[in-house]
Design a protein around this motif. Structure first.
Motif, short mmCIF file in Angstrom:
data_model
loop_
_atom_site.label_atom_id
_atom_site.label_comp_id
_atom_site.label_asym_id
_atom_site.label_seq_id
_atom_site.Cartn_x
_atom_site.Cartn_y
_atom_site.Cartn_z
N MET A 1 10.16 11.90 8.45
CA MET A 1 11.57 12.30 8.37
C MET A 1 12.40 11.70 9.50
O MET A 1 13.62 11.67 9.43
N GLN A 2 11.70 11.22 10.53
CA GLN A 2 12.40 10.49 11.60
C GLN A 2 12.12 8.98 11.50
O GLN A 2 12.39 8.23 12.42
N GLY A 3 11.58 8.57 10.36
CA GLY A 3 11.35 7.15 10.11
C GLY A 3 10.10 6.58 10.76
O GLY A 3 9.98 5.37 10.94
N HIS A 4 9.12 7.45 11.07
CA HIS A 4 7.93 6.97 11.77
C HIS A 4 6.64 7.48 11.11
O HIS A 4 5.68 7.82 11.81
N PHE A 5 6.63 7.50 9.79
CA PHE A 5 5.44 7.99 9.09
C PHE A 5 4.20 7.17 9.44
O PHE A 5 3.14 7.71 9.78
N HIS B 1 0.67 8.16 10.94
CA HIS B 1 -0.50 7.87 10.09
C HIS B 1 -1.57 7.18 10.92
O HIS B 1 -2.74 7.59 10.94
N ASP B 2 -1.19 6.13 11.64
CA ASP B 2 -2.15 5.37 12.44
C ASP B 2 -2.70 6.19 13.59
O ASP B 2 -3.90 6.14 13.89
N ALA B 3 -1.83 6.97 14.23
CA ALA B 3 -2.27 7.80 15.37
C ALA B 3 -3.26 8.87 14.91
O ALA B 3 -4.27 9.12 15.59
N LEU B 4 -3.00 9.49 13.78
CA LEU B 4 -3.89 10.54 13.27
C LEU B 4 -5.28 9.99 12.96
O LEU B 4 -6.29 10.63 13.27
N TYR B 5 -5.33 8.81 12.37
CA TYR B 5 -6.64 8.23 12.07
C TYR B 5 -7.31 7.70 13.34
O TYR B 5 -8.53 7.83 13.51
N ARG B 6 -6.54 7.13 14.24
CA ARG B 6 -7.11 6.60 15.48
C ARG B 6 -7.70 7.72 16.34
O ARG B 6 -8.74 7.55 16.97
N GLU B 7 -7.05 8.88 16.34
CA GLU B 7 -7.48 10.01 17.17
C GLU B 7 -8.22 11.08 16.36
O GLU B 7 -8.43 12.19 16.86
N GLN B 8 -8.63 10.74 15.16
CA GLN B 8 -9.22 11.72 14.24
C GLN B 8 -10.37 12.50 14.87
O GLN B 8 -10.48 13.72 14.70
N VAL B 9 -11.24 11.82 15.57
CA VAL B 9 -12.43 12.47 16.11
C VAL B 9 -12.07 13.54 17.15
O VAL B 9 -12.85 14.47 17.38
N PHE B 10 -10.88 13.47 17.75
CA PHE B 10 -10.47 14.44 18.76
C PHE B 10 -9.81 15.66 18.14
O PHE B 10 -10.21 16.80 18.38
N ILE C 1 0.85 -1.19 0.00
CA ILE C 1 0.00 0.00 0.00
C ILE C 1 0.88 1.24 0.00
O ILE C 1 1.82 1.34 0.80
N VAL C 2 0.59 2.15 -0.89
CA VAL C 2 1.30 3.43 -0.98
C VAL C 2 0.32 4.53 -0.59
O VAL C 2 -0.80 4.60 -1.12
N PHE C 3 0.73 5.38 0.33
CA PHE C 3 -0.13 6.48 0.77
C PHE C 3 0.34 7.79 0.16
O PHE C 3 1.53 8.11 0.17
#
Length: 250
Positions: A144-148, A152-161, A119-121
């Motif tokens: 840029m620190q190797g943790h895209f 990515h997962d955190a932003l979607y998991r916490e999206q509602v907040f 999968i490419v985002f």
């Protein structure tokens, strides 16, 4: 043979003539309105046809712009086997709820297809979403620190907040801390030209393909049609791509 006159027949003929005369009079009276309505209907029909004709259509990704075979993956975010025969390229917006649902489904697909899928985002923040671009910059800064993908997962998991927070950046920085990033570097990278260039590059790629909504999906450079953007449709498209690869011997 006699030709007898009938009073009933004469009255019927008279009545028909009178009705026809009244009908003609009415037609003359309402003819201008009939013409206006007819013209409006024709214009409306023509407009609908033109709208369908001019409605932007998604293009297949040209071979010269394909992900397959590229060696410079610095600005590409790949999840799964980098050499997989099938590539699912997603143009997503971190503030888009359907994108959040697809993110979870993408993980399921990677488990199902294992080494056969990657999968490419691509960032495609929509202007209607207040914090979408800033979220994309946060993801690129984490990258840029190797943790895209962790961001990515955190932003979607916490999206509602964070979607409704008055200061979303504070939350992005808290996610960066949770992931274990260097916060000073993260803040600098969020504001850097490099992060902006990466987001803008993805956005320009999407614009060139006629993308208007998110998520937009491509499987081996072919667009997934709107009616197929569901689990069954996506799986069918992946299976078809695998079968095509198998037949071609690639």
């Amino acid at each position: 043979m006699t030709n007898e006159w009938s009073p009933d027949a004469d009255l019927t003929i008279y009545s028909l003539r009178r009705s026809f005369s009244l009908f003609c009079h009415s037609m003359k009276r309402y003819l201008p309105f009939v013409i206006v309505v007819a013209a409006a209907l024709v214009a409306l029909g023509s407009g609908a046809i033109l709208y369908r004709a001019k409605r932007p259509q998604l293009q297949a990704i040209p071979a010269t712009n394909s992900v397959a075979g590229k060696t410079d993956t610095e600005s590409m975010h790949i999840r799964g086997n980098p050499d997989a025969p099938v590539t699912l390229e997603e143009f997503g917006d971190f503030q888009c709820p359907p994108c959040g649902s697809f993110a979870a489904f993408g993980e399921v697909l990677l488990k199902e297809y294992d080494s056969r899928l990657r999968i490419v985002f691509r960032n495609f923040p929509l202007s209607a979403h207040e914090h979408a671009r800033e979220a994309a910059l946060a993801a690129e800064a984490a990258g840029m620190q190797g943790h895209f993908w962790e961001m990515h997962d955190a932003l979607y998991r916490e999206q509602v907040f964070w979607s409704y927070a008055p200061n979303a950046r504070e939350l992005f920085e808290s996610y960066a801390g949770t992931i274990g990033l260097n916060l000073d570097q993260f803040r600098k990278d969020m504001d850097s030209e490099k992060a902006r260039e990466r987001v803008d590059s993805d956005r320009a790629r999407g614009d060139s393909l006629g993308i208007k909504i998110t998520p937009t999906l491509y499987i081996n450079d072919q667009p997934v049609e709107p009616q197929d953007k569901n689990p069954a449709g996506v799986r069918a498209a992946i299976n078809a791509a695998l079968e095509a690869k198998s037949k071609s011997g690639a």
